[in-house]
Design a protein around this motif. Structure first.
Motif, PDB file in Angstrom:
ATOM      1  N   PRO A  31      -4.480   7.646  -5.943  1.00 10.51           N
ATOM      2  CA  PRO A  31      -3.724   8.855  -6.280  1.00 10.51           C
ATOM      3  C   PRO A  31      -4.290   9.449  -7.705  1.00 10.51           C
ATOM      4  O   PRO A  31      -4.315  10.715  -7.832  1.00 10.51           O
ATOM      5  CB  PRO A  31      -2.258   8.561  -6.319  1.00 10.51           C
ATOM      6  N   PRO A  73       3.640  16.249   6.881  1.00 10.80           N
ATOM      7  CA  PRO A  73       3.339  15.015   7.161  1.00 10.80           C
ATOM      8  C   PRO A  73       3.475  14.713   8.668  1.00 10.80           C
ATOM      9  O   PRO A  73       2.523  14.039   8.894  1.00 10.80           O
ATOM     10  CB  PRO A  73       4.232  14.125   6.376  1.00 10.80           C
ATOM     11  N   PHE A 132       6.762  16.379   1.103  1.00 10.82           N
ATOM     12  CA  PHE A 132       5.377  16.377   1.078  1.00 10.82           C
ATOM     13  C   PHE A 132       4.677  15.221   0.593  1.00 10.82           C
ATOM     14  O   PHE A 132       3.670  14.852   1.083  1.00 10.82           O
ATOM     15  CB  PHE A 132       4.775  17.728   0.794  1.00 10.82           C
ATOM     16  N   PHE A 133       4.986  14.724  -0.643  1.00  9.45           N
ATOM     17  CA  PHE A 133       4.424  13.738  -1.302  1.00  9.45           C
ATOM     18  C   PHE A 133       4.497  12.254  -0.874  1.00  9.45           C
ATOM     19  O   PHE A 133       4.906  11.576  -1.655  1.00  9.45           O
ATOM     20  CB  PHE A 133       4.563  13.736  -2.842  1.00  9.45           C
ATOM     21  N   LYS A 134       4.309  12.090   0.624  1.00 10.10           N
ATOM     22  CA  LYS A 134       4.311  10.872   1.118  1.00 10.10           C
ATOM     23  C   LYS A 134       3.249  10.627   1.906  1.00 10.10           C
ATOM     24  O   LYS A 134       3.459   9.588   2.823  1.00 10.10           O
ATOM     25  CB  LYS A 134       5.783  10.657   1.518  1.00 10.10           C
ATOM     26  N   THR A 135       2.237  11.259   1.863  1.00  8.20           N
ATOM     27  CA  THR A 135       0.869  10.861   2.682  1.00  8.20           C
ATOM     28  C   THR A 135      -0.094  10.326   1.835  1.00  8.20           C
ATOM     29  O   THR A 135       0.094  10.144   0.553  1.00  8.20           O
ATOM     30  CB  THR A 135       0.334  12.165   3.390  1.00  8.20           C
ATOM     31  N   ALA A 136      -1.220   9.925   2.547  1.00  8.91           N
ATOM     32  CA  ALA A 136      -2.291   9.124   1.789  1.00  8.91           C
ATOM     33  C   ALA A 136      -3.521   9.697   2.366  1.00  8.91           C
ATOM     34  O   ALA A 136      -3.620  10.486   3.404  1.00  8.91           O
ATOM     35  CB  ALA A 136      -2.340   7.636   2.104  1.00  8.91           C
ATOM     36  N   ARG A 172       0.751   8.480   7.562  1.00 12.76           N
ATOM     37  CA  ARG A 172      -0.090   9.565   7.830  1.00 12.76           C
ATOM     38  C   ARG A 172      -1.206   9.588   6.593  1.00 12.76           C
ATOM     39  O   ARG A 172      -0.827   9.594   5.337  1.00 12.76           O
ATOM     40  CB  ARG A 172       0.702  10.841   7.234  1.00 12.76           C
ATOM     41  N   THR A 217       1.384   2.227  -3.724  1.00 15.51           N
ATOM     42  CA  THR A 217       0.471   2.735  -4.259  1.00 15.51           C
ATOM     43  C   THR A 217      -0.146   4.073  -3.891  1.00 15.51           C
ATOM     44  O   THR A 217      -0.566   4.827  -4.449  1.00 15.51           O
ATOM     45  CB  THR A 217      -0.900   1.553  -4.209  1.00 15.51           C
ATOM     46  N   PHE A 218      -0.069   4.190  -2.371  1.00 17.30           N
ATOM     47  CA  PHE A 218      -0.980   5.224  -1.964  1.00 17.30           C
ATOM     48  C   PHE A 218      -0.202   6.256  -1.335  1.00 17.30           C
ATOM     49  O   PHE A 218      -0.512   7.672  -1.398  1.00 17.30           O
ATOM     50  CB  PHE A 218      -2.081   4.735  -0.927  1.00 17.30           C
ATOM     51  N   PHE A 219       0.968   5.894  -0.489  1.00 20.07           N
ATOM     52  CA  PHE A 219       1.486   7.139   0.104  1.00 20.07           C
ATOM     53  C   PHE A 219       2.363   7.991  -0.629  1.00 20.07           C
ATOM     54  O   PHE A 219       3.753   7.861  -0.418  1.00 20.07           O
ATOM     55  CB  PHE A 219       2.270   6.334   1.406  1.00 20.07           C
ATOM     56  N   LYS A 220       1.762   8.580  -1.560  1.00 21.11           N
ATOM     57  CA  LYS A 220       2.687   9.479  -2.528  1.00 21.11           C
ATOM     58  C   LYS A 220       1.717  10.658  -2.990  1.00 21.11           C
ATOM     59  O   LYS A 220       2.001  11.449  -4.074  1.00 21.11           O
ATOM     60  CB  LYS A 220       3.303   8.661  -3.845  1.00 21.11           C
ATOM     61  N   THR A 221       0.696  11.134  -2.116  1.00 19.78           N
ATOM     62  CA  THR A 221       0.105  12.240  -2.181  1.00 19.78           C
ATOM     63  C   THR A 221       0.470  13.424  -1.291  1.00 19.78           C
ATOM     64  O   THR A 221       1.108  12.933  -0.253  1.00 19.78           O
ATOM     65  CB  THR A 221      -1.537  11.928  -2.471  1.00 19.78           C
ATOM     66  N   ALA A 222      -0.240  14.449  -1.553  1.00 15.91           N
ATOM     67  CA  ALA A 222       0.005  15.726  -0.352  1.00 15.91           C
ATOM     68  C   ALA A 222      -1.184  16.219  -0.321  1.00 15.91           C
ATOM     69  O   ALA A 222      -2.262  15.999  -0.989  1.00 15.91           O
ATOM     70  CB  ALA A 222       1.176  16.596  -1.063  1.00 15.91           C
ATOM     71  N   PHE A 223      -1.076  16.925   1.002  1.00 15.56           N
ATOM     72  CA  PHE A 223      -2.430  17.906   1.180  1.00 15.56           C
ATOM     73  C   PHE A 223      -2.258  19.139   1.618  1.00 15.56           C
ATOM     74  O   PHE A 223      -1.205  19.146   2.005  1.00 15.56           O
ATOM     75  CB  PHE A 223      -3.728  16.956   1.880  1.00 15.56           C
ATOM     76  N   VAL A 268      -8.609  15.563  -9.473  1.00 16.19           N
ATOM     77  CA  VAL A 268      -6.988  14.875  -9.705  1.00 16.19           C
ATOM     78  C   VAL A 268      -6.196  15.916 -10.182  1.00 16.19           C
ATOM     79  O   VAL A 268      -4.919  16.019  -9.698  1.00 16.19           O
ATOM     80  CB  VAL A 268      -7.410  13.582 -10.872  1.00 16.19           C
ATOM     81  N   GLY A 292       1.640  17.538  -8.621  1.00 12.75           N
ATOM     82  CA  GLY A 292       1.203  16.233  -7.988  1.00 12.75           C
ATOM     83  C   GLY A 292      -0.210  16.295  -7.677  1.00 12.75           C
ATOM     84  O   GLY A 292      -0.862  17.425  -7.609  1.00 12.75           O
ATOM     85  N   ARG A 293      -0.231  14.935  -7.012  1.00  6.53           N
ATOM     86  CA  ARG A 293      -1.776  14.902  -6.297  1.00  6.53           C
ATOM     87  C   ARG A 293      -1.743  15.865  -5.069  1.00  6.53           C
ATOM     88  O   ARG A 293      -1.132  15.188  -4.125  1.00  6.53           O
ATOM     89  CB  ARG A 293      -2.307  13.457  -6.280  1.00  6.53           C
ATOM     90  N   VAL A 294      -2.777  16.637  -5.198  1.00  2.00           N
ATOM     91  CA  VAL A 294      -2.970  17.384  -3.986  1.00  2.00           C
ATOM     92  C   VAL A 294      -4.172  17.672  -3.506  1.00  2.00           C
ATOM     93  O   VAL A 294      -5.000  18.200  -4.421  1.00  2.00           O
ATOM     94  CB  VAL A 294      -2.266  18.734  -3.785  1.00  2.00           C
ATOM     95  N   ILE A 295      -5.029  17.093  -2.398  1.00  2.00           N
ATOM     96  CA  ILE A 295      -6.261  17.573  -2.098  1.00  2.00           C
ATOM     97  C   ILE A 295      -5.948  18.626  -1.108  1.00  2.00           C
ATOM     98  O   ILE A 295      -4.970  18.807  -0.326  1.00  2.00           O
ATOM     99  CB  ILE A 295      -6.960  16.365  -1.665  1.00  2.00           C
ATOM    100  N   ILE A 336       0.802  -1.169  -0.037  1.00  7.88           N
ATOM    101  CA  ILE A 336       0.095   0.090   0.029  1.00  7.88           C
ATOM    102  C   ILE A 336       0.857   1.400   0.091  1.00  7.88           C
ATOM    103  O   ILE A 336       0.267   2.227  -0.321  1.00  7.88           O
ATOM    104  CB  ILE A 336      -1.018   0.029   1.175  1.00  7.88           C
TER     105      ILE A 336
END
Lengths: 229, 229
Positions: free
Chosen positions: B51, A51, B7-11, B90, A6-12, A83, A89-92, A3
């Motif tokens: 993502p 983070p 930063f780009f390491k959260t989900a 995170r 797949t998942f832990f590569k976004t930011a917020f 998206v 990059g992916r940022v919500i 996981i």
């Protein structure tokens, strides 16, 4: 497939929508970005969240870093997650808002803000990222709040005229209100104290001064009273 | 220090709070987790968001994958972001909620759900992760919504008695309401059609049947009418 991969590569991020009321106008605090993306464009004062930072602490930290402002009450409104909303990059992003008296504040541009200014809400057509959409959504929330809760009274002088109060509501709601209906409605709520005082030193006929009675409001609320304008 | 490294390491995830009304009780749909963390504990049907997935599409996708349910209207409520809320890293989570008639649905446990069931909201003391906190927050939103908007009517038969309507409000608000005040208030809203019909085949004195009049409500709303119970 772990996981992590797949998942832990976004930011917020957090974005602050600071509405200001000043001289009968509803304004919003914007920064001009000194950095790409959207360099030299106006944007909400927002930034990525670390983070190891509690989401709830981020809006205050970001607002202070970009504008110098402290002690602004921020309320979470909604989270935006298209998206492609951020080019890097992916940022919500989680949107927070506030309503302040802009005349009392002295924001300055810091960090990646090269300029800062209050803009009239009704004149804004575009903003960086999806910030116009975020502003519009927070404006809807503000309009609905101001109709169902006595917010905004702290933006007026302690003693105010009914015209001043109506100006505030018209600025937030973005439309003219019928003077007679507004006065009837607001007086029927029973949360205004008649000060038996009048304006002084005005050229026109002095208007009566009122004061918002928070105790009476809290007491009425505890008995199931509904505030609706 | 690149922003990618920092930063780009959260989900982020979505969690669905599905409230169900059934036989005068407010319930919530929970899954029992077949996987760690919180294996064999009850949790909200939620999962990580891809993502490349629009945030707005995720709650529906996740609900279907875990419960088989489709066509449930989900509304975003709030985003939760304590640093240590997820043991695997995170993760901030966006909560969505719905109010459905649980008797009409047939959820099944799929994916990492080993069991699924409706639980009485008032009897829940703990849940996996921070899901109890999320449930409580959505419950507050539901209570406030049901008082200011005519939601819930679609959970009743098309023709219902005032007692059935009061049962619904009492279940959502979690308290008894005074029968006389409730009837006076609900009738004064002018959104109920008197069907001039009575219950049939009941042991007690048959009660009158009413119908919610959405057209009348929409028309009144467009004229500035306030729905408040």
């Amino acid at each position: 497939m772990s996981i992590g991969n797949t998942f832990f590569k976004t930011a917020f991020s957090v974005d602050n929508v600071i509405f200001g009321f000043d001289q009968s106008l509803l304004k919003i605090l914007l920064i001009k970005r000194a950095e790409r993306p959207f360099k030299d464009e106006w944007a909400l004062p927002g930034d990525l969240v670390y983070p190891d930072e509690h989401l709830d602490n981020a809006p205050k930290r970001v607002l202070k870093e970009l504008t110098g402002l402290e002690n602004v009450f921020l309320e979470q409104v909604a989270t935006f997650g298209k998206v492609d909303r951020h080019p890097k990059g992916r940022v919500i992003t989680v949107a927070y808002y506030s309503l302040v008296n802009s005349a009392n504040l002295n924001p300055k541009a810091y960090s990646f803000a090269e300029d800062i200014a209050w803009h009239e809400v009704s004149k804004i057509t575009t903003l960086a990222f999806d910030h116009k959409l975020i502003m519009d959504r927070c404006l809807e929330t503000l309009k609905s709040k101001v109709r169902s809760q006595p917010i905004g009274f702290e933006l007026l002088p302690q003693k105010f005229t009914l015209s001043e109060l109506q100006d505030l509501y018209e600025a937030v709601l973005g439309k003219s209100l019928d003077k007679r209906n507004f006065r009837k409605k607001i007086m029927s709520l029973g949360v205004l104290l008649d000060q038996e005082e009048y304006q002084q030193g005005v050229a026109h006929r002095p208007a009566k001064l009122f004061q918002f009675d928070r105790l009476r409001y809290e007491d009425a609320k505890s008995r199931g009273f509904i505030f609706e304008i």
